[in-house]
Design a protein around this motif. Structure first.
Motif, PDB file in Angstrom:
ATOM      1  N   GLU A   1     -57.614  37.964 119.795  1.00 33.46           N
ATOM      2  CA  GLU A   1     -58.271  39.198 120.253  1.00 33.46           C
ATOM      3  C   GLU A   1     -59.796  39.086 120.177  1.00 33.46           C
ATOM      4  OE1 GLU A   1     -59.899  43.091 120.717  1.00 33.46           O
ATOM      5  OE2 GLU A   1     -60.112  41.833 118.932  1.00 33.46           O
ATOM      6  N   ASN A  56     -59.535  46.249 131.660  1.00 30.43           N
ATOM      7  CA  ASN A  56     -60.277  46.642 130.459  1.00 30.43           C
ATOM      8  C   ASN A  56     -61.097  47.905 130.686  1.00 30.43           C
ATOM      9  OD1 ASN A  56     -61.771  44.843 132.236  1.00 30.43           O
ATOM     10  ND2 ASN A  56     -63.423  44.900 130.734  1.00 30.43           N
ATOM     11  N   SER A  92     -61.152  36.492 122.563  1.00 31.02           N
ATOM     12  CA  SER A  92     -61.127  36.889 123.969  1.00 31.02           C
ATOM     13  C   SER A  92     -62.447  37.502 124.415  1.00 31.02           C
ATOM     14  CB  SER A  92     -59.983  37.884 124.221  1.00 31.02           C
ATOM     15  OG  SER A  92     -58.737  37.213 124.298  1.00 31.02           O
ATOM     16  N   TYR A  98     -47.779  42.733 127.343  1.00 27.75           N
ATOM     17  CA  TYR A  98     -49.017  42.536 126.578  1.00 27.75           C
ATOM     18  C   TYR A  98     -48.771  41.817 125.251  1.00 27.75           C
ATOM     19  CZ  TYR A  98     -50.875  45.290 130.274  1.00 27.75           C
ATOM     20  OH  TYR A  98     -51.229  45.721 131.540  1.00 27.75           O
ATOM     21  N   TYR A 123     -56.023  36.294 127.457  1.00 28.33           N
ATOM     22  CA  TYR A 123     -55.207  35.848 126.329  1.00 28.33           C
ATOM     23  C   TYR A 123     -54.594  34.452 126.498  1.00 28.33           C
ATOM     24  CZ  TYR A 123     -55.140  39.340 122.628  1.00 28.33           C
ATOM     25  OH  TYR A 123     -55.477  40.110 121.542  1.00 28.33           O
ATOM     26  N   GLU A 152     -51.843  41.664 122.574  1.00 29.53           N
ATOM     27  CA  GLU A 152     -53.056  42.231 123.181  1.00 29.53           C
ATOM     28  C   GLU A 152     -53.050  43.739 122.952  1.00 29.53           C
ATOM     29  OE1 GLU A 152     -55.511  42.352 127.422  1.00 29.53           O
ATOM     30  OE2 GLU A 152     -53.680  41.163 127.262  1.00 29.53           O
TER      31      GLU A 152
END
Length: 359
Positions: free
Chosen positions: A157, A113, A160, A140, A304, A96
C-alpha cells in the motif's frame, strides 16, 4: 471454497477518540457472491492513521464515532463467494484499501483513486483493518508470492504511492531525482524510482537514522536539513543544473517550497506528503522562468500487481523498513511508538491474529 468453522465475529481495535483505543468485538457482515473473507495477518501503521489518533481528524475528515484504523494490510483467505474464481481458501493476499464505485467518469477512465464515492479504509465512515477478519470485494485483493512475508506484503500500500508518483511523472532513466523527506513513503519512493531506472538519488531529512536508511536503500547523496541548505546542496550535486524529478514526501511547509526550487528547467515535481498546513508559498518568478511541471498526487490506481512484483524482487531492502512489531491489544503502544520515535523507528506492524515477529 471455504475452511471449516468460519468466524462470524472479529476482535477489533477501535479509536474511541483522539489518543484512546478500545478493544471491541464486531459482527462480520454477510458475504456477497463476489466477496472473500480474509484473516488479517499484518497491518502497517500509516502517518494518516497517526494523525487521526493524535488529533481526531485529518483534513476535512473528523472522527465523530468509534473508528477502526489501519489500511496497509495482508492476510490469508478463509472463504470465497460463489462468483469468485481467482481465489480459494488458503491463498495469501495483499489488500488494496480503497473500493471505488466503478461507474463514475473517473472510474471509467481508470482514475479510480479520484472516485468521489470511494470507500477507503480508516477514513471516517469506513472501518479499517485493525481487526482479525474482514469481508472484502475480491477485485481488490491480490495474490502474493509464497516466499513473501505478510509484513512486506503489507508494504504494497505505501509502496504504491511511490510507484504511482513515478508513473505520473513518467520517470525515465538517466535523470537525477530529489526526494524530500525520508519517512516510510519517501524511503519507498527510493525503491520505486530505482525500479524505473534511476540511479542518481538525492534524499533529505532531519533524522540521521532515516538518512542512513536512505543510503542503504540506494540514495547516492543525502542532505541533513538541520545543517545544510537543500536547494544549495542539490544544485551543488547537479553542477548547478537541478534535478529532473522531485518528490516532496515530508508534508513540511518549508520543504514544500524548497523542493520546487531544486528542479532544472522543465523538471517535474510530485507532492506526496500530507501537508502540515494547506498552503505553501511558491516562487512565481521561478515558475515563469523554469517552466516546472507540478503534479498533485492522491493515493494510487492500478499499481498493486507492479508494486508486489518490485517488492518481491527487493525483499531484503524492503525488510529494512520494518522496525517494530505489536499485537492488536498493544495498538495504543504501537501508535505511540510511531508518533514519538522517528529517530529510531520506521514502519510499525500490528498483528491482529498471531504475532509473527518480536519487538
Amino acid at each position: 471454497m471455504m475452511m471449516d468453522n468460519l468466524p462470524t465475529t472479529s476482535k477489533s481495535s477501535y479509536l474511541e477518540k483522539a489518543g484512546e483505543f478500545k478493544m471491541k468485538t464486531k459482527t462480520l457482515p454477510k458475504m456477497k457472491p463476489t466477496d472473500v473473507l480474509v484473516k488479517v495477518m499484518a497491518v502497517g501503521i500509516c502517518g494518516s492513521d497517526v494523525h487521526f489518533y493524535e488529533h481526531g481528524k485529518l483534513g476535512n475528515w473528523n472522527v465523530t464515532e468509534p473508528l477502526i484504523l489501519g489500511h496497509e494490510s495482508s492476510g490469508q483467505i478463509l472463504a470465497v463467494g460463489s462468483d469468485v474464481t481467482d481465489f480459494k481458501a488458503g491463498d495469501r493476499v495483499a489488500i488494496e484499501p480503497g473500493v471505488p464505485c466503478g461507474h463514475c467518469e473517473y472510474c471509467r477512465k481508470g482514475y479510480y483513486n479520484l472516485c468521489p464515492q470511494v470507500q477507503f479504509m480508516a477514513i471516517p465512515g469506513t472501518d479499517g483493518d485493525l481487526t482479525q477478519y474482514i469481508v472484502y470485494p475480491s477485485d481488490y485483493v491480490y495474490h502474493i508470492p509464497d516466499d513473501m512475508s505478510y509484513e512486506i506484503a503489507a508494504l504494497s500500500e505505501p509502496f504504491s504511492v511511490g510507484v504511482h508518483a513515478s508513473q505520473l511523472l513518467d520517470v525515465s532513466p538517466g535523470e537525477t531525482v530529489f526526494i524530500s523527506g525520508s519517512g516510510p513513503v519517501g524511503l519507498m519512493t527510493i525503491m520505486a524510482v530505482k525500479a524505473f531506472g534511476i540511479h542518481d538519488i538525492i534524499v533529505s531529512d532531519a533524522e540521521p537514522f532515516r538518512l542512513e536508511t536512505a543510503k542503504a536503500l540506494g540514495a547516492t547523496h543525502t542532505i541533513d536539513v538541520t545543517k545544510q541548505d537543500v536547494v544549495e546542496e542539490v544544485k551543488k550535486y547537479t553542477n548547478g543544473e537541478g534535478v529532473g524529478y522531485a518528490f516532496e514526501a515530508s508534508g513540511n511547509n518549508k520543504a514544500e517550497t524548497q523542493a520546487l526550487m531544486t528542479l532544472r528547467r522543465r523538471g517535474k515535481i510530485a507532492y506526496i506528503g500530507m501537508p502540515a498546513v494547506d498552503e505553501a508559498p511558491l516562487n512565481i518568478s521561478f515558475m515563469t522562468t523554469y517552466e516546472p511541471q507540478i503534479y498533485g498526487l492522491f493515493r494510487y490506481a492500478n499499481t498493486y500487481p507492479l508494486a508486489i512484483d518490485i517488492l518481491h524482487d527487493n525483499m531484503d531492502l524492503a525488510g529494512k523498513l520494518i522496525t517494530d512489531f505489536y499485537t492488536l491489544e498493544e495498538t495504543q503502544d504501537a501508535f505511540e511508538r510511531t508518533r514519538t520515535a522517528k529517530s529510531e523507528s520506521l514502519k510499525v506492524v500490528i498483528y491482529p491474529n498471531e504475532k509473527l515477529r518480536d519487538k
